[in-house]
Design an enzyme around this catalytic site. Structure first.
Site, short mmCIF file in Angstrom:
data_model
loop_
_atom_site.label_atom_id
_atom_site.label_comp_id
_atom_site.label_asym_id
_atom_site.label_seq_id
_atom_site.Cartn_x
_atom_site.Cartn_y
_atom_site.Cartn_z
N LYS A 95 -0.92 -6.32 -1.04
CA LYS A 95 0.12 -5.29 -1.26
C LYS A 95 1.36 -5.97 -1.76
O LYS A 95 1.79 -6.61 -1.18
CB LYS A 95 0.22 -4.31 -0.28
CG LYS A 95 0.73 -3.01 -0.82
CD LYS A 95 0.80 -1.78 0.41
CE LYS A 95 1.61 -0.83 -0.13
NZ LYS A 95 1.71 0.47 1.22
N SER A 141 0.01 5.31 -0.01
CA SER A 141 0.61 4.42 -1.12
C SER A 141 -0.22 3.14 -1.42
O SER A 141 0.26 2.37 -2.53
CB SER A 141 2.09 3.75 -0.73
OG SER A 141 2.02 3.17 0.49
N SER A 165 -0.90 5.62 4.59
CA SER A 165 -0.87 4.79 3.39
C SER A 165 -2.12 3.82 3.21
O SER A 165 -2.28 3.20 2.27
CB SER A 165 0.33 4.22 3.18
OG SER A 165 1.58 4.87 2.59
#
Lengths: 479, 486
Positions: free
Chosen positions: B76, B151, B175
């Site tokens: 990420k 997210s 998330s």
């Protein structure tokens, strides 16, 4: 109207840790800009603070030295504001629960003592430095200082004159050096004071509106800034005006304070507990351990000097003004146990005078405690007079004859005449040659006696033991 | 190979049936072909990835390999990665090449895992649909008109589309779990403090926690074994004995007491999600578990509490993005204040600005007690609810998200609706508890449904066991989006 000045002082004490309070960067002073700023100090994305327990240790020591409460836990909070030399956009400080709470510092005002109460002392990080010159319309940022550990020590408004404020600041300065938590270097900013000043009619017990004067980094500036500020406020009040609560800066060149910002435009710092740092727990066992490592405190020594050595409160205060002076004094005293007053007088007189004059620290004094003790021994055993001792001191300071006291006395012929027979011969000669004064004395003129003593000392080239001269002379005249 | 488990890849690599260089190249090629469709990656850097693959091959050759050595993992873009553009999905950091590695990245590097690329995400991890990214929305591989969740939407999409064997995510209020649910993959947010936050760009420090996203519980266990561990550079990192998260995978589930919070099953959950969740619970009963009703009376407060505390911390955490030392700085400005205003106005997107405003407001003088302090108190009550519930059950289950993936654009103008996506996940975040999502079927429009599993503190190994046993008995986690070619 009679006015009373009320002063409280906030002091930023830079703690003497090798590395910063929340990062591993060095805190050494004077390095090239930004060479002591790592990713944490630069506040790169993702970095986190890790507490340096050396800073906590020093805060606890201060707390113990001033008889304060050590809070456990205490909480680190974020003080949010934007400035280019504040890389994270917030300063990590302590707000609602500081590590040290309460306590007090006793200051010596002549022969009287006054306790200045402390509100709190909290840990925080210093900001970096903004440099506005030399960058052609731009500003330079140096983050070497960012993250340097500070202990902000806040006093109650307990001082009533600039002199008291300066004494407080000097006493605190001495204390933080004494317990080894700060190098005390004021030029380098290791010890900076902010003064909160207000005035009120004498006898009133409500506080007037205060102004805070920022960043006073010398005792002289502190004194002058307070004096200017108090005068300014009194003038305004006497003209029927009122004081605006504001932060002011002291301009040393113009010797005046200037408004910096008023209370109305003060920032809302939006303090909240820093979620990156856990509440700071300080175990009782650690506190006990630190208590054991604390040196004997100046206040304790002062009392001991008065009670055990019979020194005056004033002498004791001067001798404990720094730990180095007190240690020097006690080192001399170990070799000359019964002569505290003599030791004190010499250290406060000849030694201090000379050190000041040549700007030498007592730890570098060419006349070591052992050498001074050797000299003072020759005064106390009446080998030399106090006056001759000053000559010997001079020779020792200059390094003559390996600073050997007895060798100097011998070489300079300073030995006192202490032989009763020799003194008697001199006295007889003087009496014979001064029949008129002998008659005057016997006629009741006390002054004539002093003159005769002087004559004997002159005949002895100053070396006769004055106590013996007095006794023998008196005996002959009265007998 | 693109559908292989981490364990299978590990065996292929160890037996030298394939090299890390070959494996990495294959995945890079696949990303090149399909990323335009899903927008799952922000940065791919073949040279850097292949250099790591080469090192991995040497490690394997010299017998220093371990389970993840040589396996390409998508990271990420919230993890600072030395030499890599690290944007956090924001224009603010669109020029930021990190000079250092996050703790998590170091741990992957240490075992010789290969960084396959940096995945797309909501800007500064603020969002539940991956629509707030400066780099554009990520598409859900099950239906490109749907959001992947957020997210960690890029990571979820990449794993679902088989563009990466596994990925990292971070979870502040859901998330990891919500995008895992919406993309039909598995994801776990460990107990707060198990995964180092050093180098993980902070959104809300007291909630942020990194974790893995993968195709199965077993893969998650292998990922967790690498990701967890004490890091002295993070003061909230926990010092614990290392554990093997795969150790209990094969334990039977007989006697397992599953707590079902009545509040989660009362209202708000859509019918299709409820059907899939109920079917999963039936499966668990078949496996020997019993279900018990429990109560989390304060859980309905978790969204308001979360949206006070997380923005409060974020407003302060994001202050460092001021255009002074790195990141976006406005082209022209008259003075310092204008430089700040323009740089931040240009560098941050709307959702980030909204949260900075909320956070600044709740921390302001005069509002702090009513919002921040109050929210902290309720946070403790929410955590206490779980303590009480776990007296009656071993594990808690419910839906991960109230609905299946919604359409791109459907909620982007309605922040409240968007925030409600995390209604089931944020409570565990506030309590610091581990939470997990596994795929348990499909709902409307054939979009995946996730089952939310909440464990007690430090029971990750047990949660993975509970998930793994289900995955042995079912094949929902084996389903591949129909348009995906393997």
């Amino acid at each position: 109207m009679q006015w009373e000045i009320v002063i409280g002082i906030e002091t930023h004490v830079q703690l003497s840790t090798q590395s910063k309070i929340f990062s591993g960067s060095s805190t050494a002073y004077g390095a090239l800009p930004n060479t002591q700023a790592n990713v944490v100090d630069l506040a790169l994305p993702g970095v986190l603070p890790v507490l340096n327990y050396g800073a906590v240790e020093r805060a606890v020591k201060l707390g113990l030295a001033v008889g304060a409460k050590i809070n456990s836990p205490s909480i680190f909070a974020r003080k949010n504001y934007f400035y280019p030399d504040l890389p994270k956009g917030y300063q990590i400080s302590q707000y609602e629960l500081p590590v040290v709470e309460g306590g007090g510092i006793k200051i010596q005002l002549g022969e009287t003592e006054k306790n200045i109460r402390l509100t709190r002392a909290h840990l925080e990080e210093d900001a970096g430095k903004s440099l506005h010159e030399d960058f052609h319309g731009m500003s330079g940022i140096d983050l070497n200082r960012a993250g340097t550990p500070l202990l902000e020590i806040v006093s109650e408004p307990d001082m009533r004159s600039s002199a008291e404020a300066v004494t407080y600041a000097k006493t605190l300065h001495s204390l933080v050096r004494w317990i080894g938590i700060c190098d005390g270097n004021m030029q380098e900013g290791s010890f900076r004071c902010d003064a909160n000043v207000s005035v009120r009619p004498k006898g009133s017990d409500t506080l007037g509106t205060r102004c805070e004067i920022k960043n006073l980094n010398s005792f002289r500036f502190l004194e002058k800034a307070i004096e200017f500020e108090a005068r300014r406020q009194i003038e305004i009040l006497e003209d029927g005006g009122s004081i605006r609560q504001e932060t002011r800066l002291y301009d040393a060149n113009k010797d005046e304070t200037r408004a910096m910002r008023s209370k109305e435009d003060a920032n809302d710092y939006r303090y909240f507990p820093d979620p990156d740092l856990l509440p700071l727990e300080i175990a009782d066992s650690w506190i006990a351990q630190l208590k054991n490592t604390l040196p004997e405190l100046p206040e304790t020594r002062r009392l001991r000097y008065v009670n055990d050595f019979g020194l005056s409160v004033y002498d004791a205060a001067v001798l404990t003004s720094t730990r180095e002076i007190a240690d020097y004094f006690e080192n001399v005293l170990t070799l000359l146990p019964d002569q505290a007053k003599l030791c004190a007088n010499w250290i406060m007189g000849e030694i201090s005078g000379r050190l000041n004059k040549e700007a030498i620290d007592i730890t570098a004094c060419p006349i070591t405690p052992t050498l001074l003790a050797a000299l003072l021994l020759r005064i106390s055993d009446e080998t030399i007079s106090g006056k001759a001792a000053k000559t010997v001191f001079e020779c020792m300071w200059n390094g003559e004859l390996d600073r050997n006291v007895d060798a100097i006395i011998k070489a300079k012929g300073l030995k006192q005449i202490s032989d009763d027979g020799a003194i008697e011969t001199l006295v007889d000669e003087v009496l014979f040659a001064n029949a008129q004064q002998v008659a005057d004395y016997r006629g009741g003129k006390q002054k004539a006696f002093n003159s005769l003593v002087g004559q004997v000392m002159k005949a002895a080239k100053g070396k006769a033991n004055p106590v013996q001269v007095n006794a023998i002379l008196k005996n002959k005249l009265d007998g | 190979m693109f559908d292989a488990s981490l364990k299978q890849l590990s065996v292929l690599l160890a037996e030298k049936k394939i090299s890390s260089t070959e494996l990495t190249s294959e995945f890079l090629q696949r990303i090149k072909t399909y990323n335009a469709e899903y927008n799952a990656f922000i940065t791919v850097n073949e040279a850097l990835s292949l250099a790591q693959a080469q090192i991995a091959d040497q490690m394997i050759a010299s017998g220093q390999g371990s389970q993840l050595t040589g396996i390409p993992i998508a990271q990420k873009d919230i993890f600072c990665t030395k030499g890599w553009l690290t944007t956090c999905g924001s224009k603010m950091l669109s020029n930021f090449v990190s000079p250092y590695d996050a703790g998590v990245i170091e741990r992957f590097n240490h075992v010789g895992a290969v960084n396959l690329g940096k995945t797309n995400m909501d800007e500064f991890a603020m969002g539940s649909s991956n629509e707030t990214s400066f780099y554009g929305p990520v598409k859900n591989p099950w239906d490109v008109s749907a959001v992947p969740g957020g997210s960690s939407g890029g990571s979820a999409s990449a794993v679902a589309a088989r563009l990466a064997p596994a990925a990292t995510g971070t979870d502040t209020g859901g998330s990891i779990r919500q995008p895992a649910a919406l993309c039909g993959i598995s994801g776990i947010k460990p107990t707060y403090g198990l995964v180092s936050r050093y180098g993980m760009i902070a959104f809300a420090s007291s909630l942020d926690q990194g974790g893995p996203m993968a195709k199965s519980a077993e893969d998650l266990a292998l990922m967790l074994n690498v990701m967890t561990g004490f890091d002295a550079r993070d003061s909230t990192s926990l010092q614990r004995e290392t554990e093997d998260y795969a150790r209990d995978l094969e334990q039977p589930l007989s006697g397992l007491r599953i707590g079902l919070p009545k509040e989660y099953f009362a209202k708000g959950m859509s019918k299709d999600v409820e059907c899939a969740v109920e079917a999963a619970l039936d499966e668990y009963r078949k496996l020997g578990a019993e279900t018990i009703e429990v109560s989390l009376p304060n859980s309905q407060l978790s969204i308001p509490v979360y949206y006070v505390l997380a923005p409060a911390e974020a407003s302060s955490n994001l202050s460092r993005f001021d255009g002074v030392r790195y990141g976006h700085r406005a082209q022209s400005y008259g003075d310092l204040s204008e430089m700040y205003r323009k740089s931040r106005a240009e560098g941050f997107g709307a959702e980030v600005k909204r949260r900075i405003l909320i956070g600044t407001y709740v921390l302001s003088h005069g509002y702090y007690d009513a919002y921040y302090i109050k929210a902290q108190k309720v946070r403790r009550l929410i955590a206490q609810d779980f303590v009480d519930a776990f007296k009656h059950c071993d594990i808690i289950m419910g839906p991960t998200s109230p609905t299946v993936a919604f359409d791109i654009g459907e909620k982007s103008n309605d922040p409240i609706q968007m925030y409600l996506s995390d209604i089931y996940t944020s409570a565990a975040s506030l309590a610091g508890l581990p939470g997990m999502s596994i795929p348990v079927g499909f709902g409307d429009k054939n979009r995946p449904v996730g089952l939310h599993i909440i464990g007690n503190y430090f029971t990750e190994a047990h949660m993975l066991n509970v998930a793994h046993q289900y995955q042995l008995a079912t094949d929902w986690h084996r389903k591949i989006p129909h348009q995906i070619e393997i």
